[in-house]
Design an enzyme around this catalytic site. Structure first.
Site, short mmCIF file in Angstrom:
data_model
loop_
_atom_site.label_atom_id
_atom_site.label_comp_id
_atom_site.label_asym_id
_atom_site.label_seq_id
_atom_site.Cartn_x
_atom_site.Cartn_y
_atom_site.Cartn_z
CG ASP A 59 61.62 51.78 33.59
OD1 ASP A 59 61.68 52.61 34.51
OD2 ASP A 59 62.21 51.94 32.50
CG ASP A 105 65.93 58.03 33.29
OD1 ASP A 105 66.64 57.06 33.57
OD2 ASP A 105 64.75 57.93 32.89
#
Ligand code: GLA
Length: 711
Positions: A513, A449
């Site tokens: 997301d 990430d």
């Protein structure tokens, strides 16, 4: 053009490239549909436009692949740079041309004796995918430092009829949104200064005649394979010429080329064809064959990710129950997301401390891994290696490891700062931590990430934004070399780092997301314009989407997730028996089809009903197709219209079935359904493509998965 001009030609399956040069930078005379006739230079020179308008420069200047201001070119040049304010312009002489037959490539070496620079332009036309890649390198042959203010990776002529530009932009939770605008005189400059590929601007432009579509119009796409700051320029000049130019956007003074040093600009990839779907096929083929890590060619496992199920509620007990419940849904890889390390009990601390938190995991991650393996799953772990929280042991020990500019406070984002990973000590720390954890727990996969933009990306004094992606690529390469079986995913608050540069090192993408399937259908459609579906992480989320609050049926969530590498981001422990059965059905469906889907052709399908998102994936031989239709809102008309499929074998007979078992949900919203939905139906490929399948009335937030199988 002098009589000594030379013609070079590259051909691939469906495209051709013609280049002409006398003693300077070559001109891209043609890039388009494959040419069939043999030709010599004399066939090309009469077609060069040498007309000169009054009151302009005496000799016409052809637009070259690396435009020179020194020839009177007033658009964005190929190179802008200097030696301490001197040698501000360049004049290139062709020194050598090499043919690389194995790569179907031409390498042009040019020299500027005045400013002591060598330039290398490599053009490779991939035989199978028809993608043209352009690579540009600059070498400092002088004795002092040369400062690069701008070096274009590629400058490509914009076809005259291409007066419309499509580009992709977004934000967190809303990536890959498409915008169109006219190309008028002047420059459209899409500049990304976020230090990562960014949510805001995707590194690609698509041009064509007004209204070009999925299957119509002559379309050109240019992409920059780079995960940092960039500039994409589409320019229309007063003489009617136009250019598409792509390159790294350096911060002031950051690209300093020392004597004898070479700067390799990131590659630009180009494709041209009829309609955007053709471009999609070129890019998917190219990325599959030449970009992605080899492990992406094996069956892509079903993920179960802990993030939206647990967030920071970590405990061995919680995890073991989630692992068991996920296994029951058919998951094949369990991914432990954020929260397992250091002081990471919330999102304000711990980044940088890549040691398992002993207060939560007194025996390390071993009990968790053991349960994962007992359930026959692989184990994946979340990292955010480039980051550090000020509230962390790492920052307390090494406050000097962060990117910064002395004297100015760096604004925090998500309570974190960015490490200067181009430093050897930082790189060594990260390499050691990651590799030893991979070895200790036999980790199969890392979700890598990167959750903030770069601001004040300096080493204290000088800018370093461009060295960050380069150092990242090196670190990923080193980790992959040390752990050859390890799979790595690129995630950056969802899809803020998606480009062909990162995809040479990462073979799965978390596109957003936002797992609300209606939002996700649009995000995925944008992603799939260039990147192939089998690397697109796509999870079934909760009934009420966490980012939007929208409620959707399990069918809709599963159908949209089936467009990519299917998985779960759901608290599987809270599902009732019927939901578990329904999800297990879709998991089986994914496992049945994933083999051919990984090599399939993706088509965005046109619909006259703008409440619908429709697309299909078709086996390369045209024998089977899975089409997805998702309804975002109510239909504008009392009937939904026909869905015209694409890519089927025209002479084949196809059995049409509703693969999603949600017929009853749909049936409740109209008095009668189209025949094919209530009985067994078959038709020919060409009728399914020319007339199309009548769609039922679909309630908002519903979706269908339709299968056409050749009989
Ligand atoms: C980012 C990712 C999410 C999740 C969180 C964890 O937002 O995109 O999927 O991993 O970080 O903090």
């Amino acid at each position: 053009m002098s009589s000594s001009a030379t013609l070079w030609r590259l051909d691939s399956q469906n495209s051709s490239v013609l280049l002409i040069s006398d003693d300077g930078v070559p001109h891209l005379q043609y890039f388009g549909e494959r040419l069939v006739a043999e030709m010599v230079i004399e066939d090309c020179t009469p077609l060069l436009d040498s007309s000169v308008l009054h009151a302009s420069q005496d000799q016409v200047q052809m637009l070259s692949l690396f435009p020179e201001a020194s020839r009177g070119y007033a658009g964005s040049p190929g190179l802008a740079g200097h030696r301490n304010g001197k040698q501000f312009a360049h004049r290139w002489a062709l020194a050598q041309v090499q043919q690389q037959t194995d790569l179907n490539a031409l390498v042009f070496t040019l020299k500027d004796e005045i400013s002591s620079l060598d330039l290398e332009l490599t053009l490779a036309l991939d035989q199978a995918s028809d993608v043209l890649s352009v690579q540009t390198s600059l070498v400092n042959t002088g004795t002092d430092v040369y400062t690069i203010d701008w070096l274009a990776s590629a400058t490509i002529p914009l076809p005259q009829s291409h007066t419309e530009l499509l580009s992709q932009h977004g934000r967190w939770g809303a990536e890959f949104r498409e915008y169109r605008r006219p190309v008028l005189p002047g420059v459209i400059d899409i500049s990304n200064r976020h230090g990562r590929t960014s949510h805001e601007h995707a590194p690609l432009v698509i041009t064509g005649p007004p209204g070009f579509g999925n299957a119509s119009g002559d379309v050109l796409c240019a992409h920059l394979a780079w995960s940092g700051n960039f500039s994409l320029r589409v320019e229309r000049l007063s003489d009617g010429d136009g250019t598409i130019q792509l390159g790294v956007l350096p911060l002031p003074g950051e690209l300093q080329l020392a004597p004898e040093k070479r700067f390799d600009a990131p590659p630009a990839l180009l494709a041209r064809g009829l309609g955007i779907n053709t471009i999609t096929h070129c890019f998917h083929e190219h990325i599959r064959r030449h970009v992605l890590p080899h492990w992406t060619r094996s069956p892509r496992p079903v993920h179960a990710n802990s993030w939206e199920a647990l967030y920071f509620e970590h405990s061995v007990e919680n995890l073991v129950s989630l692992i068991d419940a996920s296994a029951e849904l058919g998951a094949e890889r369990f991914v432990l997301d954020d929260g397992w390390f250091g002081r990471r009990r919330h999102d304000q601390a711990g980044l940088g401390d890549w040691f398992v938190d002993p207060t939560i995991y007194p025996e390390g991650l071993h009990p968790v891994c053991k349960r994962v393996r007992e359930q026959g799953m692989q184990f994946g772990l979340w990292f955010e290696p480039e980051m550090v929280n000020p509230d962390s042991a790492l920052f307390e020990q090494h406050p000097d490891w962060v990117l910064h500019l002395d004297g100015i406070d760096t604004p925090l984002a998500r309570h974190q700062l960015v490490l200067d990973i181009a430093r050897t000590d930082v790189r060594d720390y990260l390499f050691e931590r990651i590799v030893s954890l991979v070895e200790e727990y036999a980790i199969d996969y890392i979700k890598w990430d990167m959750n903030r933009n770069l601001v004040l990306a300096g080493d204290g004094a000088r800018a370093r934004a461009a060295s960050q992606p380069a150092a990242l690529y090196q670190l990923l390469d080193d980790i992959q070399a040390a752990c050859p079986e390890l799979e790595i995913e690129t995630c950056s608050s969802g899809g803020a780092r998606v480009d062909v540069g990162i995809l040479t090192r990462t073979g799965r993408v978390w596109t957003s997301d936002n797992i609300d399937p209606i939002e996700r259908a649009r995000i995925q459609a944008g992603f799939l314009r260039v990147y192939p579906p089998e690397i697109m992480g796509a999870h079934v989320g909760h009934k009420t989407a966490h980012l939007t609050g929208r409620e959707t049926s399990l069918h809709t969530r599963a159908i949209v997730a089936l467009q990519g590498q299917y998985g779960f981001e759901i608290d599987a422990r809270r599902l009732d028996a019927a939901e578990r059965r329904a999800l297990a059905y879709y998991t089986d469906l994914y496992k049945t089809h994933r083999g051919w889907l990984a090599e399939s052709r993706y088509y965005r399908l046109d619909s006259s009903d703008d409440s619908l998102w429709a697309s299909s994936q078709v086996a390369k031989d045209g024998s089977i197709c899975l089409a997805t239709v998702a309804a975002g809102s109510a239909h504008p008309h009392s009937r939904t219209g026909h869905l015209k499929l694409m890519g089927l074998a025209p002479d084949g007979h196809f059995v049409v079935t509703l693969e999603s078992n949600n017929q009853n949900d749909i049936a409740a919203f109209s008095r009668a359904l189209p025949d094919w939905l209530v009985g067994k139906a078959s038709s020919t490929g060409e009728l399914l493509m020319r007339i199309g399948l009548p769609l039922p009335i679909m309630p908002p937030q519903s979706a269908l998965l339709i299968c056409c199988r050749r009989s």
